[in-house]
Design a protein around this motif. Structure first.
Motif, PDB file in Angstrom:
ATOM      1  N   SER A 148       0.822  -1.206   0.000  1.00  0.00           N
ATOM      2  CA  SER A 148       0.000   0.000   0.000  1.00  0.00           C
ATOM      3  C   SER A 148       0.858   1.259   0.000  1.00  0.00           C
ATOM      4  O   SER A 148       0.551   2.240  -0.697  1.00  0.00           O
ATOM      5  N   CYS A 149       1.942   1.249   0.784  1.00  0.00           N
ATOM      6  CA  CYS A 149       2.851   2.405   0.798  1.00  0.00           C
ATOM      7  C   CYS A 149       3.466   2.619  -0.578  1.00  0.00           C
ATOM      8  O   CYS A 149       3.524   3.757  -1.080  1.00  0.00           O
ATOM      9  N   ALA A 150       3.928   1.543  -1.201  1.00  0.00           N
ATOM     10  CA  ALA A 150       4.531   1.654  -2.531  1.00  0.00           C
ATOM     11  C   ALA A 150       3.514   2.182  -3.534  1.00  0.00           C
ATOM     12  O   ALA A 150       3.840   3.031  -4.385  1.00  0.00           O
ATOM     13  N   ALA A 151       2.267   1.720  -3.429  1.00  0.00           N
ATOM     14  CA  ALA A 151       1.224   2.178  -4.346  1.00  0.00           C
ATOM     15  C   ALA A 151       0.911   3.651  -4.125  1.00  0.00           C
ATOM     16  O   ALA A 151       0.658   4.400  -5.080  1.00  0.00           O
ATOM     17  N   TRP A 152       0.928   4.080  -2.856  1.00  0.00           N
ATOM     18  CA  TRP A 152       0.661   5.494  -2.550  1.00  0.00           C
ATOM     19  C   TRP A 152       1.716   6.387  -3.211  1.00  0.00           C
ATOM     20  O   TRP A 152       1.385   7.388  -3.849  1.00  0.00           O
ATOM     21  N   PHE A 153       2.976   6.022  -3.073  1.00  0.00           N
ATOM     22  CA  PHE A 153       4.039   6.809  -3.704  1.00  0.00           C
ATOM     23  C   PHE A 153       3.963   6.720  -5.230  1.00  0.00           C
ATOM     24  O   PHE A 153       4.149   7.727  -5.925  1.00  0.00           O
ATOM     25  N   ALA A 154       3.688   5.536  -5.754  1.00  0.00           N
ATOM     26  CA  ALA A 154       3.633   5.357  -7.212  1.00  0.00           C
ATOM     27  C   ALA A 154       2.542   6.225  -7.831  1.00  0.00           C
ATOM     28  O   ALA A 154       2.709   6.749  -8.947  1.00  0.00           O
ATOM     29  N   ALA A 155       1.421   6.416  -7.115  1.00  0.00           N
ATOM     30  CA  ALA A 155       0.343   7.266  -7.624  1.00  0.00           C
ATOM     31  C   ALA A 155       0.788   8.713  -7.770  1.00  0.00           C
ATOM     32  O   ALA A 155       0.168   9.489  -8.517  1.00  0.00           O
ATOM     33  N   SER A 178       3.902   9.382  -8.804  1.00  0.00           N
ATOM     34  CA  SER A 178       5.068   9.247  -9.694  1.00  0.00           C
ATOM     35  C   SER A 178       6.377   9.170  -8.922  1.00  0.00           C
ATOM     36  O   SER A 178       7.381   9.774  -9.312  1.00  0.00           O
ATOM     37  N   SER A 179       6.367   8.434  -7.831  1.00  0.00           N
ATOM     38  CA  SER A 179       7.555   8.308  -6.993  1.00  0.00           C
ATOM     39  C   SER A 179       7.777   6.842  -6.650  1.00  0.00           C
ATOM     40  O   SER A 179       6.829   6.109  -6.363  1.00  0.00           O
ATOM     41  N   ARG A 180       9.038   6.439  -6.658  1.00  0.00           N
ATOM     42  CA  ARG A 180       9.382   5.053  -6.329  1.00  0.00           C
ATOM     43  C   ARG A 180      10.589   5.011  -5.380  1.00  0.00           C
ATOM     44  O   ARG A 180      11.685   4.640  -5.775  1.00  0.00           O
ATOM     45  N   PRO A 181      10.375   5.392  -4.137  1.00  0.00           N
ATOM     46  CA  PRO A 181      11.460   5.265  -3.157  1.00  0.00           C
ATOM     47  C   PRO A 181      11.704   3.796  -2.823  1.00  0.00           C
ATOM     48  O   PRO A 181      10.845   2.944  -3.034  1.00  0.00           O
ATOM     49  N   VAL A 182      12.888   3.519  -2.283  1.00  0.00           N
ATOM     50  CA  VAL A 182      13.196   2.183  -1.786  1.00  0.00           C
ATOM     51  C   VAL A 182      12.739   2.146  -0.334  1.00  0.00           C
ATOM     52  O   VAL A 182      13.331   2.795   0.529  1.00  0.00           O
ATOM     53  N   LEU A 183      11.670   1.392  -0.063  1.00  0.00           N
ATOM     54  CA  LEU A 183      11.045   1.411   1.257  1.00  0.00           C
ATOM     55  C   LEU A 183      11.515   0.238   2.113  1.00  0.00           C
ATOM     56  O   LEU A 183      11.527  -0.905   1.652  1.00  0.00           O
ATOM     57  N   THR A 184      11.900   0.543   3.344  1.00  0.00           N
ATOM     58  CA  THR A 184      12.291  -0.498   4.297  1.00  0.00           C
ATOM     59  C   THR A 184      11.395  -0.406   5.520  1.00  0.00           C
ATOM     60  O   THR A 184      11.344   0.638   6.180  1.00  0.00           O
ATOM     61  N   PRO A 185      10.655  -1.482   5.844  1.00  0.00           N
ATOM     62  CA  PRO A 185       9.799  -1.452   7.035  1.00  0.00           C
ATOM     63  C   PRO A 185      10.569  -1.824   8.304  1.00  0.00           C
ATOM     64  O   PRO A 185      11.369  -2.762   8.305  1.00  0.00           O
ATOM     65  N   VAL A 186      10.349  -1.077   9.365  1.00  0.00           N
ATOM     66  CA  VAL A 186      10.909  -1.411  10.677  1.00  0.00           C
ATOM     67  C   VAL A 186       9.778  -1.370  11.691  1.00  0.00           C
ATOM     68  O   VAL A 186       9.306  -0.289  12.057  1.00  0.00           O
ATOM     69  N   PRO A 187       9.293  -2.532  12.135  1.00  0.00           N
ATOM     70  CA  PRO A 187       8.202  -2.559  13.117  1.00  0.00           C
ATOM     71  C   PRO A 187       8.627  -1.920  14.439  1.00  0.00           C
ATOM     72  O   PRO A 187       9.772  -2.038  14.867  1.00  0.00           O
ATOM     73  N   ILE A 188       7.670  -1.243  15.048  1.00  0.00           N
ATOM     74  CA  ILE A 188       7.899  -0.591  16.332  1.00  0.00           C
ATOM     75  C   ILE A 188       6.689  -0.891  17.207  1.00  0.00           C
ATOM     76  O   ILE A 188       5.576  -1.034  16.696  1.00  0.00           O
ATOM     77  N   PRO A 189       6.848  -1.053  18.508  1.00  0.00           N
ATOM     78  CA  PRO A 189       5.692  -1.383  19.363  1.00  0.00           C
ATOM     79  C   PRO A 189       4.570  -0.358  19.228  1.00  0.00           C
ATOM     80  O   PRO A 189       4.811   0.834  18.996  1.00  0.00           O
ATOM     81  N   SER A 190       3.346  -0.814  19.392  1.00  0.00           N
ATOM     82  CA  SER A 190       2.189   0.073  19.256  1.00  0.00           C
ATOM     83  C   SER A 190       1.880   0.829  20.550  1.00  0.00           C
ATOM     84  O   SER A 190       1.084   1.770  20.528  1.00  0.00           O
ATOM     85  N   SER A 191       2.478   0.430  21.651  1.00  0.00           N
ATOM     86  CA  SER A 191       2.162   1.049  22.947  1.00  0.00           C
ATOM     87  C   SER A 191       3.429   1.430  23.716  1.00  0.00           C
ATOM     88  O   SER A 191       4.465   0.778  23.595  1.00  0.00           O
ATOM     89  N   TYR A 192       3.327   2.499  24.487  1.00  0.00           N
ATOM     90  CA  TYR A 192       4.297   2.896  25.503  1.00  0.00           C
ATOM     91  C   TYR A 192       5.686   3.233  24.961  1.00  0.00           C
ATOM     92  O   TYR A 192       6.668   3.170  25.711  1.00  0.00           O
ATOM     93  N   VAL A 193       5.767   3.636  23.700  1.00  0.00           N
ATOM     94  CA  VAL A 193       7.057   4.096  23.189  1.00  0.00           C
ATOM     95  C   VAL A 193       7.492   5.344  23.961  1.00  0.00           C
ATOM     96  O   VAL A 193       8.674   5.546  24.228  1.00  0.00           O
ATOM     97  N   ALA A 194       6.536   6.174  24.353  1.00  0.00           N
ATOM     98  CA  ALA A 194       6.846   7.424  25.051  1.00  0.00           C
ATOM     99  C   ALA A 194       7.507   7.189  26.402  1.00  0.00           C
ATOM    100  O   ALA A 194       8.309   8.012  26.857  1.00  0.00           O
ATOM    101  N   THR A 195       7.185   6.072  27.058  1.00  0.00           N
ATOM    102  CA  THR A 195       7.712   5.826  28.396  1.00  0.00           C
ATOM    103  C   THR A 195       8.761   4.711  28.440  1.00  0.00           C
ATOM    104  O   THR A 195       9.502   4.605  29.419  1.00  0.00           O
ATOM    105  N   ARG A 196       8.822   3.877  27.401  1.00  0.00           N
ATOM    106  CA  ARG A 196       9.728   2.726  27.438  1.00  0.00           C
ATOM    107  C   ARG A 196      10.747   2.721  26.295  1.00  0.00           C
ATOM    108  O   ARG A 196      11.349   1.693  26.003  1.00  0.00           O
ATOM    109  N   TRP A 197      10.947   3.868  25.668  1.00  0.00           N
ATOM    110  CA  TRP A 197      11.844   3.907  24.517  1.00  0.00           C
ATOM    111  C   TRP A 197      13.256   3.442  24.857  1.00  0.00           C
ATOM    112  O   TRP A 197      13.909   2.775  24.065  1.00  0.00           O
TER     113      TRP A 197
END
Length: 309
Positions: A213-220, A222-241
């Motif tokens: 979906s990200c690649a399609a969003w950029f392609a729409a 006229s952009s084709r960046p090289v995308l790398t996904p890095v998962p990050i926790p959905s909770s408590y990043v503010a307190t447990r970084w």
């Protein structure tokens, strides 16, 4: 019409921010009608924003942000760009009201323990990048009840209190380190941003990442960046970084040109450490990332300054 107390609040705010003004935020090609339909006409008050005297329009802010990002990628300069709104304002007041669509803090004590690290990162971001707090007439009001015994704040003064928090921790807003909140959304959802990262190595740090979906969003656009996904926790990043930092940053390719971050109130800490570690721009993308992921509903629907026509 503003009440007398609201006018006093605005005057106090601007007195403490010499060189700033409140003015209409207009960006060429932006249509806010979908967000207004979603949240009601009252949200139009947020179309007035805080400006520094060095910028005369939303378009000028867009240009400045684009140039800073391009320079950061080209010259490998740390440049965290971090937004602040209701969740952050509650967090820095040590309130669990920061927990809304996402879990930001597990307790008031956890917030208190995290504040010194946040303050350090705020100073770093102000020195190297851009702070983008949401400031408009409706969130600087310090209304008072009419009787002295009930002199408690009854209005929304979240932005006022946040700006006080910045001053207390040695952070001074200026034309070199401030940009209106919605300019970040307008830029990240624009064709100029998409084309600026065309062919670049872009790392996406978020709890949900739909790479096709990200690649399609950029392609729409006229952009084709090289995308790398890095998962990050959905909770408590503010307190447990501090507990998460090394595992997350190890997954970021060393040759990345730019990072897009979705981490709620924790985005400040993530963007600051990306700047320190990799010397590249790191942008707190929030809702814009949900749009790229085709998950707009995850952040409660359309937002102002994200529809380009």
């Amino acid at each position: 019409m503003r009440s007398r107390s609201e006018e006093i609040s605005l005057a106090n705010l601007l007195e403490k921010l010499p060189g700033f003004r409140l003015d209409a935020l207009t960006v060429t090609g932006i249509d806010n009608s979908r967000a207004i339909e979603r949240f009601g006409r009252g949200i139009r008050e947020q179309e007035v924003s805080l400006f520094h005297e060095g910028t005369d329009s939303g378009d000028a802010c867009m240009t400045m942000l684009g140039e800073r990002v391009s320079c950061g990628m080209r010259e490998r300069r740390a440049m965290p760009v971090v937004r602040f709104a209701d969740g952050e304002y509650a967090f820095y007041r040590e309130s669990l009201r920061c927990n809304g669509l996402y879990e930001q803090a597990e307790s008031v004590d956890a917030i208190r323990k995290a504040i010194p690290a946040h303050a350090e990162d705020l100073r770093y971001a102000a020195e190297t990048g851009l702070l983008a707090p949401l400031v408009f007439p409706g969130n600087v009001a310090r209304k008072r009840a009419p009787f002295p015994r009930f002199w408690k704040s009854t209005g929304d003064d979240g932005a006022f209190r946040f700006l006080e928090f910045l001053r207390e921790h040695g952070v001074r807003l200026a034309g070199t380190n401030y940009i209106p909140f919605y300019v970040v959304y307008a830029y990240l959802t624009s064709r100029s941003f998409a084309q600026g990262v065309d062919g670049r190595k872009v790392c996406i740090l978020n709890s949900d990442i739909d790479l096709p979906s990200c690649a399609a969003w950029f392609a729409a656009l006229s952009s084709r960046p090289v995308l790398t996904p890095v998962p990050i926790p959905s909770s408590y990043v503010a307190t447990r970084w501090d507990e998460m930092r090394e595992e997350v940053l190890r997954a970021v390719p060393a040759d990345s040109d730019l990072c897009l971050v979705g981490a709620g109130v924790g985005a400040l800490r993530v963007c600051a450490d990306i700047g320190r570690r990799f010397s590249i721009p790191a942008l707190d993308a929030g809702h814009a990332l949900n749009m790229m992921n085709d998950m707009e509903k995850k952040s409660d629907g359309a937002r102002l300054y994200t529809d380009h026509r």
